[in-house]
Design a protein around this motif. Structure first.
Motif, short mmCIF file in Angstrom:
data_model
loop_
_atom_site.label_atom_id
_atom_site.label_comp_id
_atom_site.label_asym_id
_atom_site.label_seq_id
_atom_site.Cartn_x
_atom_site.Cartn_y
_atom_site.Cartn_z
N ARG A 15 0.81 -1.23 0.00
CA ARG A 15 0.00 0.00 0.00
C ARG A 15 0.84 1.27 0.00
N GLU A 16 1.90 1.30 0.77
CA GLU A 16 2.73 2.51 0.84
C GLU A 16 3.37 2.81 -0.51
N ALA A 17 3.93 1.80 -1.17
CA ALA A 17 4.54 1.99 -2.48
C ALA A 17 3.50 2.41 -3.52
N ILE A 18 2.34 1.79 -3.47
CA ILE A 18 1.27 2.14 -4.40
C ILE A 18 0.88 3.60 -4.21
N SER A 19 0.68 4.00 -2.98
CA SER A 19 0.30 5.37 -2.67
C SER A 19 1.37 6.36 -3.12
N GLN A 20 2.62 6.07 -2.84
CA GLN A 20 3.71 6.96 -3.25
C GLN A 20 3.80 7.07 -4.76
N ALA A 21 3.69 5.95 -5.45
CA ALA A 21 3.78 5.96 -6.91
C ALA A 21 2.64 6.77 -7.52
N ARG A 22 1.43 6.55 -7.05
CA ARG A 22 0.27 7.23 -7.63
C ARG A 22 0.29 8.74 -7.43
N LYS A 23 1.05 9.22 -6.47
CA LYS A 23 1.19 10.66 -6.25
C LYS A 23 2.12 11.31 -7.27
N LEU A 24 2.92 10.52 -7.95
CA LEU A 24 3.89 11.05 -8.90
C LEU A 24 3.22 11.32 -10.24
N GLU A 25 3.55 12.45 -10.82
CA GLU A 25 2.99 12.81 -12.13
C GLU A 25 3.35 11.79 -13.20
N ASP A 36 1.12 6.82 -14.26
CA ASP A 36 -0.27 6.84 -14.73
C ASP A 36 -1.13 5.80 -14.02
N ASP A 37 -0.50 4.72 -13.55
CA ASP A 37 -1.25 3.69 -12.82
C ASP A 37 -0.26 2.79 -12.10
N PHE A 38 -0.71 2.25 -10.97
CA PHE A 38 0.11 1.32 -10.19
C PHE A 38 -0.87 0.49 -9.37
N SER A 39 -0.85 -0.83 -9.57
CA SER A 39 -1.82 -1.68 -8.89
C SER A 39 -1.19 -3.02 -8.53
N VAL A 40 -1.53 -3.50 -7.35
CA VAL A 40 -1.21 -4.84 -6.90
C VAL A 40 -2.54 -5.45 -6.49
N SER A 41 -2.95 -6.50 -7.20
CA SER A 41 -4.29 -7.05 -7.01
C SER A 41 -4.25 -8.53 -6.69
#
Length: 91
Positions: free
Chosen positions: A24-34, A37-42
């Protein structure tokens, strides 16, 4: 150009939820970056020891910069094997 990162991780038995929580932390950090465009672990709906990965980045440099600065929480100790590929798209 865009970079797509896609594939699957096979996790140690019973570790899927822990891996997703640690991601979750990596996903959140990545998604904040311009540049992200997408980052998901499902979670995979069939295999309880598998997660599916999808990332889309605007450049190789931005992806590499994130990988070199992202959080290290030990989540990859939960991975038994991975099958992830990167694709360059000329858009």
């Amino acid at each position: 150009m865009s970079i797509i990162v896609a594939g699957k991780l096979i996790l140690k038995s019973g570790a899927r939820n822990e891996f997703i929580d640690k991601s979750r932390e990596a996903i959140s950090q990545a998604r904040k970056l311009e540049a992200c465009d997408d980052f998901s672990v499902s979670p995979d709906p069939i295999d309880e020891n598998r997660v599916n990965i999808f990332e889309k980045w605007s450049s190789r440099e931005e992806l590499d910069a994130f990988r070199n600065s992202g959080p290290d929480n030990g989540s990859f100790a939960l991975v038994e094997s991975f099958h992830v590929k990167e694709y360059e798209l000329n858009t």
